[in-house]
Design a protein around this motif. Structure first.
Motif, PDB file in Angstrom:
ATOM      1  N   ARG A 208      -6.285  -7.892   4.312  1.00 19.01           N
ATOM      2  CA  ARG A 208      -5.358  -7.490   4.088  1.00 19.01           C
ATOM      3  C   ARG A 208      -4.889  -7.041   3.371  1.00 19.01           C
ATOM      4  O   ARG A 208      -4.535  -5.516   2.866  1.00 19.01           O
ATOM      5  CB  ARG A 208      -4.567  -7.848   5.373  1.00 19.01           C
ATOM      6  CG  ARG A 208      -5.168  -8.007   6.886  1.00 19.01           C
ATOM      7  CD  ARG A 208      -4.328  -7.146   7.604  1.00 19.01           C
ATOM      8  NE  ARG A 208      -5.192  -6.746   8.587  1.00 19.01           N
ATOM      9  CZ  ARG A 208      -5.232  -5.944   9.619  1.00 19.01           C
ATOM     10  NH1 ARG A 208      -4.932  -4.578   9.637  1.00 19.01           N
ATOM     11  NH2 ARG A 208      -5.101  -6.297  11.314  1.00 19.01           N
TER      12      ARG A 208
ATOM     13  N   GLU B 288      -7.074  -3.154   1.980  1.00 22.29           N
ATOM     14  CA  GLU B 288      -5.973  -2.453   2.559  1.00 22.29           C
ATOM     15  C   GLU B 288      -5.044  -2.158   1.646  1.00 22.29           C
ATOM     16  O   GLU B 288      -5.063  -0.841   1.158  1.00 22.29           O
ATOM     17  CB  GLU B 288      -5.311  -3.386   4.608  1.00 22.29           C
ATOM     18  CG  GLU B 288      -7.412  -2.687   5.202  1.00 22.29           C
ATOM     19  CD  GLU B 288      -6.000  -3.910   6.454  1.00 22.29           C
ATOM     20  OE1 GLU B 288      -5.316  -3.740   6.916  1.00 22.29           O
ATOM     21  OE2 GLU B 288      -7.314  -4.012   6.761  1.00 22.29           O
TER      22      GLU B 288
ATOM     23  N   GLY C  53      -2.226   2.805   4.867  1.00 19.75           N
ATOM     24  CA  GLY C  53      -2.562   1.794   5.856  1.00 19.75           C
ATOM     25  C   GLY C  53      -2.422   1.750   7.054  1.00 19.75           C
ATOM     26  O   GLY C  53      -2.899   1.216   7.313  1.00 19.75           O
TER      27      GLY C  53
ATOM     28  N   HIS D 228      -5.607   1.750   8.876  1.00 15.44           N
ATOM     29  CA  HIS D 228      -5.767   0.413   9.113  1.00 15.44           C
ATOM     30  C   HIS D 228      -5.385  -0.435  10.272  1.00 15.44           C
ATOM     31  O   HIS D 228      -5.204  -0.962  10.775  1.00 15.44           O
ATOM     32  CB  HIS D 228      -5.905  -0.816   8.165  1.00 15.44           C
ATOM     33  CG  HIS D 228      -7.284  -0.071   6.701  1.00 15.44           C
ATOM     34  ND1 HIS D 228      -7.734  -0.384   6.666  1.00 15.44           N
ATOM     35  CD2 HIS D 228      -6.151   0.032   5.656  1.00 15.44           C
ATOM     36  CE1 HIS D 228      -8.779  -0.211   5.623  1.00 15.44           C
ATOM     37  NE2 HIS D 228      -7.495   0.588   4.876  1.00 15.44           N
TER      38      HIS D 228
END
Length: 434
Positions: free
Chosen positions: A54, A58, A66, A70
């Motif tokens: 993360r 990301e 993101g 994501h």
């Protein structure tokens, strides 16, 4: 006296344990017996890698995009779906993201709004203090219009319900003693007089079968850092029964709980359902850690977890009765495992020093001031041989008088954590260890 709980007998139980494979999916410090899951659950092996992805892949590369690239905006709903499977709810009845006390405050305020002709919040004096603080805050804001009525443990809650009570709120498992409430019976009693039932699941979600919908619970709150293994300060979750979703309102309004989070309209239009309780921007990193923990728990069989936790606690209780009988331990939890959750509490006049001495021997327990030692039994990573190991460590500390070391008389900043009061670490092998 000969005990049935020899190391060999307990190892045989571990060999037959259907939950044993889950242990290999946790980070377990060498030489440490962790009996403090009721404060903080163990770390999954997958958690650091998930957080690193993360952060690096990301946040580090996608930056603000993101949220779309994501799926950050979808993370609260994914975590809610995992928790719903654990607590017997539907995903659209669960909201994830805030601190437990704030969530409880919101739900209590919402309960009063759902019952506008009532003004009493009913609970137990022994309820977890932070839950009572939230209610006290509402009472103060109401300037006398709301009453907090507290009962002693020996006063039957059902008999004290009347037409003035808007909401009965209790801890499913008592924070200190582990006493277990019958949610079906409490819900039925509350509904008979037109009141709502709000339950704190901090010490039951992820270790006991809860079944919120089947029990007809109206509202609930739970913490993600204990048996859900979401990490220190993990987000909590709220539950609102489907039958209340259309009418329920929450006092704070925020754009993430609005019908269009990015319209930035001057007046908030709450989104329908549980989504309106998502007020502020969720912490994606905290939710990622909670998702990793909750999804693992959701894989496990909760009745099996309940049975193993009860068996672990019974072995521990029997060994304490046998090996620590002369050292002043007094059981503060219900003796019947069916009447308690997944932890045991013992009173001892030197509880604080004993918690520190136990830590110095590689055992981690909770201190509940002034005189309670709390031991919790996480069935996904605790073994039966660990229970014997823990009692032997406590016995050794007592016989050697380790708890009388002046260091152990100092009060730590976070006393529930039973950690050292001075800088350093009392765990074996670390600086300052004993």
């Amino acid at each position: 006296m000969t005990t049935r709980w020899t190391a060999e007998a307990l190892a045989a139980l571990d060999a037959l344990d259907p939950l044993a494979p889950f242990r290999d999916r946790f980070v377990l410090p060498e030489g440490v017996v962790h009996l403090a899951t009721a404060s903080l659950g163990g770390c999954r092996i997958a958690t650091p890698g998930a957080l690193a992805r993360r952060v690096e892949a990301e946040w580090g590369h996608a930056l603000v995009t993101g949220w779309n690239r994501h799926g950050w905006s979808e993370l609260p709903a994914r975590v809610a779906a995992a928790i719903a499977r654990i607590v017997g709810a539907e995903p659209h009845e669960i909201r994830v993201g805030g601190p437990t006390s704030v969530d409880l405050f919101e739900l209590l305020a919402a309960a009063l709004d759902l019952r506008p002709d009532r003004s009493v919040l009913l609970s137990e004096r022994s309820n977890v203090p932070t839950d009572l603080y939230a209610a006290q805050g509402l009472v103060e804001l109401s300037r006398g219009e709301v009453e907090l009525r507290l009962l002693d443990e020996d006063e039957p809650l059902a008999e004290k319900l009347d037409e003035r009570v808007a909401c009965l709120f209790v801890s499913h498992v008592d924070d200190r003693t582990g006493r277990l409430h019958d949610l079906r019976a409490l819900a039925a009693a509350a509904h008979e007089v037109g009141a709502l039932l709000l339950v704190d699941l901090a010490h039951s979600a992820g270790v006991l079968p809860v079944e919120l919908r089947a029990a007809q619970v109206d509202l609930a709150v739970g913490c993600g850092c204990e048996y859900l293994c979401g990490g220190p300060g993990a987000p909590s979750f709220s539950f609102v029964a489907e039958r209340h979703l259309e009418a329920i309102r929450t006092p704070p309004s925020g754009r993430m709980g609005g019908a269009d989070s990015f319209a930035f309209e001057p007046v908030c239009r709450p989104t329908p359902g549980i989504g309106r309780f998502l007020v502020g921007t969720p912490s994606i990193l905290a939710l990622e850690a909670l998702q990793v923990g909750a999804e693992l728990v959701a894989e496990a069989d909760l009745p099996l977890m309940r049975a193993k936790a009860a068996a672990l606690s019974e072995v521990f209780r029997a060994l304490v009765d046998e090996r620590l009988a002369g050292f002043g331990f007094e059981l503060a939890s219900p003796r019947d495992p069916e009447g308690r959750g997944a932890h045991l509490a013992f009173r001892h006049p030197e509880a604080g020093a004993l918690a520190q001495a136990f830590l110095a021997r590689g055992g981690v327990a909770d201190l509940c001031r002034p005189d309670l030692l709390r031991f919790s039994f996480a069935p996904l990573y605790l073994r039966f041989v660990d229970v014997l190991d823990a009692v032997e460590r406590m016995e050794a500390a007592l016989r050697e008088g380790v708890h009388r070391d002046p260091r152990h008389a100092l009060r730590a900043e976070v006393t529930r954590a039973a950690g050292p009061a001075v800088r350093g670490d009392l765990l074996p092998g670390a600086a300052g260890g004993g």
